[in-house]
Design an enzyme around this catalytic site. Sequence first.
Site, PDB file in Angstrom:
ATOM      1  N   ASP A  82      -5.228  -5.755   5.011  1.00 33.29           N
ATOM      2  CA  ASP A  82      -6.361  -6.510   5.555  1.00 33.29           C
ATOM      3  C   ASP A  82      -6.412  -7.931   5.012  1.00 33.29           C
ATOM      4  O   ASP A  82      -7.096  -8.784   5.570  1.00 33.29           O
ATOM      5  CB  ASP A  82      -7.671  -5.779   5.250  1.00 33.29           C
ATOM      6  CG  ASP A  82      -7.784  -4.503   6.078  1.00 33.29           C
ATOM      7  OD1 ASP A  82      -7.358  -4.545   7.247  1.00 33.29           O
ATOM      8  OD2 ASP A  82      -8.257  -3.476   5.551  1.00 33.29           O
ATOM      9  N   PHE A 139      -4.910   4.322  14.484  1.00 28.61           N
ATOM     10  CA  PHE A 139      -5.107   5.292  13.401  1.00 28.61           C
ATOM     11  C   PHE A 139      -6.245   4.803  12.530  1.00 28.61           C
ATOM     12  O   PHE A 139      -6.473   3.594  12.433  1.00 28.61           O
ATOM     13  CB  PHE A 139      -3.837   5.407  12.547  1.00 28.61           C
ATOM     14  CG  PHE A 139      -2.851   6.370  13.112  1.00 28.61           C
ATOM     15  CD1 PHE A 139      -2.109   6.030  14.227  1.00 28.61           C
ATOM     16  CD2 PHE A 139      -2.678   7.621  12.543  1.00 28.61           C
ATOM     17  CE1 PHE A 139      -1.199   6.919  14.771  1.00 28.61           C
ATOM     18  CE2 PHE A 139      -1.775   8.520  13.078  1.00 28.61           C
ATOM     19  CZ  PHE A 139      -1.037   8.168  14.192  1.00 28.61           C
ATOM     20  N   ASN A 162       0.857  -1.199   0.000  1.00 22.54           N
ATOM     21  CA  ASN A 162       0.000   0.000   0.000  1.00 22.54           C
ATOM     22  C   ASN A 162       0.889   1.245   0.000  1.00 22.54           C
ATOM     23  O   ASN A 162       2.113   1.137   0.028  1.00 22.54           O
ATOM     24  CB  ASN A 162      -0.966  -0.030   1.188  1.00 22.54           C
ATOM     25  CG  ASN A 162      -0.230  -0.053   2.516  1.00 22.54           C
ATOM     26  OD1 ASN A 162       0.474   0.880   2.870  1.00 22.54           O
ATOM     27  ND2 ASN A 162      -0.365  -1.168   3.251  1.00 22.54           N
ATOM     28  N   LYS A 214       8.839 -17.934  -8.961  1.00 32.14           N
ATOM     29  CA  LYS A 214       8.268 -16.758  -9.636  1.00 32.14           C
ATOM     30  C   LYS A 214       7.184 -17.207 -10.616  1.00 32.14           C
ATOM     31  O   LYS A 214       7.408 -18.123 -11.423  1.00 32.14           O
ATOM     32  CB  LYS A 214       9.377 -16.014 -10.379  1.00 32.14           C
ATOM     33  CG  LYS A 214       8.901 -14.725 -10.976  1.00 32.14           C
ATOM     34  CD  LYS A 214      10.017 -14.005 -11.708  1.00 32.14           C
ATOM     35  CE  LYS A 214       9.448 -12.834 -12.479  1.00 32.14           C
ATOM     36  NZ  LYS A 214      10.367 -12.334 -13.471  1.00 32.14           N
ATOM     37  N   LYS A 247     -12.263  -1.779  18.963  1.00 32.12           N
ATOM     38  CA  LYS A 247     -10.876  -2.207  19.203  1.00 32.12           C
ATOM     39  C   LYS A 247     -10.420  -1.915  20.637  1.00 32.12           C
ATOM     40  O   LYS A 247      -9.259  -2.106  20.968  1.00 32.12           O
ATOM     41  CB  LYS A 247      -9.942  -1.542  18.184  1.00 32.12           C
ATOM     42  CG  LYS A 247     -10.344  -1.869  16.731  1.00 32.12           C
ATOM     43  CD  LYS A 247      -9.262  -1.514  15.730  1.00 32.12           C
ATOM     44  CE  LYS A 247      -9.782  -1.740  14.306  1.00 32.12           C
ATOM     45  NZ  LYS A 247      -8.747  -1.751  13.290  1.00 32.12           N
ATOM     46  N   LYS A 273     -14.743   2.447  15.742  1.00 33.82           N
ATOM     47  CA  LYS A 273     -13.454   1.736  15.832  1.00 33.82           C
ATOM     48  C   LYS A 273     -12.885   1.798  17.250  1.00 33.82           C
ATOM     49  O   LYS A 273     -12.322   0.825  17.750  1.00 33.82           O
ATOM     50  CB  LYS A 273     -12.473   2.373  14.849  1.00 33.82           C
ATOM     51  CG  LYS A 273     -11.837   1.370  13.936  1.00 33.82           C
ATOM     52  CD  LYS A 273     -11.197   2.009  12.734  1.00 33.82           C
ATOM     53  CE  LYS A 273     -12.067   1.841  11.503  1.00 33.82           C
ATOM     54  NZ  LYS A 273     -11.468   2.384  10.294  1.00 33.82           N
TER      55      LYS A 273
END
Length: 399
Positions: A277, A320, A208, A287, A338, A334
């Site tokens: 995720d 975050f 990401n 490969k 959490k 959240k």
Amino acid sequence: MRGKHIIVAVSAGIAAYKAIEVVSRLRKKGAEVKVVMTRNATNIASPLTFGEISGHPVALDMFEQVHQWDVEHIALATWADAYVVVPATANVIGKIYAGIADDMLTTTIMATTAPKYICPAMNTEMYNNPITQRNLEGLRSLGYHIMEPAEGWLACGVTGVGRLPEPVAIVEWLEAQLCKTSELEGITVLVTAGGTQENIDPVRYIGNRSSGKMGYAIAEQAVRMGANVILVSAPTSLSVPSGVEFVPVDSALSMQEAVESRYKNVDVVVMAAAVSDFRVLHKAEQKIKKMESMTLELVKNPDILQGLGSHKEHQILVGFAAETEHVIKYGQDKVARKNLDMLVANDVSKSNAGFNVDTNEGYFLYPDKEPKEMANMKKSELAQYIMKEVVELVANKHL
Ligand code: C5P
């Protein structure tokens, strides 16, 4: 560094030119800098450049016309909040330790009571010479701070230890020590940073856009506040901040293992990492060859933070959240799900917040307090606000 008075003392190492960038970076951070040079150093780098970059005349001679009516070496010595020798040659290190004060550099460093920082740079054999090592050890025992030289290619054509570290690393090292407070002394803070990488085959991964900048800034700030800092980092292009225990990881599972195995002995966890995720169900051993189309089956990764929240004891948990809409509402869900003590919620639909930029903005959310809005600011500044909140949370929990 704002308002700090720093003397940068330059001796005649071939790396003297790097001290120009050190002066420039210190000034950009708000410090006031005055430069002292040895006569020999002026053969390597120009006092004119140092004068221009520091904004003050360079102090060279003991017996030149004085710039002010105070005795100049004493005036400089009392003006300084910190005295940095960069680069420090074997000769200058030896003279300082022997108590020789025969020029402006060695006289001012002897006359100042400010903390002293030495950045040795020389040929490997000179650095390893027991005389140099004895002198450095002696200075260390007298409270001088000595920066480890880097390894690499040296001007004398050999590769080894003795290279002056890069200016950015020198300034970071100085900042970490000069701006240290004791607000988090005795507290262990674990910070995660960067974007995890989920392997597809030996050469490809799913990643990401996280740069790791926010997490690294938080780790640096925690070091400044006197905490013991563990930085669990997915791959980034950033250099490791000085003073942290660095734990490199790659995938979400390796990050989970690194965090969970340390959790019991940690007081604060700041999860700034962008954790994937999903991961690839069947990683290819070799490969994967080109083909017209392919399907990757992904499975859900564990939510590391939620796992920590489910068996939280004394720890403070800071998470975050990157949202594109309903930032406060989704964030508050959240916090509850959490079991967090604080959440930094960003609106990443804005171009100047969140992933891969230097600035951030958003809200601080809590389980039992009203949200606090944070204006757009540099990540390093936001890190200060986040850690100030952590100090308060630590005080309330009597850790
Ligand atoms: O649920 P969401 O992914 O938005 O939550 C973000 C927060 O949870 C961040 O602090 C991130 O580090 C953490 N996280 C995690 N494990 C995951 C996904 C996110 O710890 N698998």
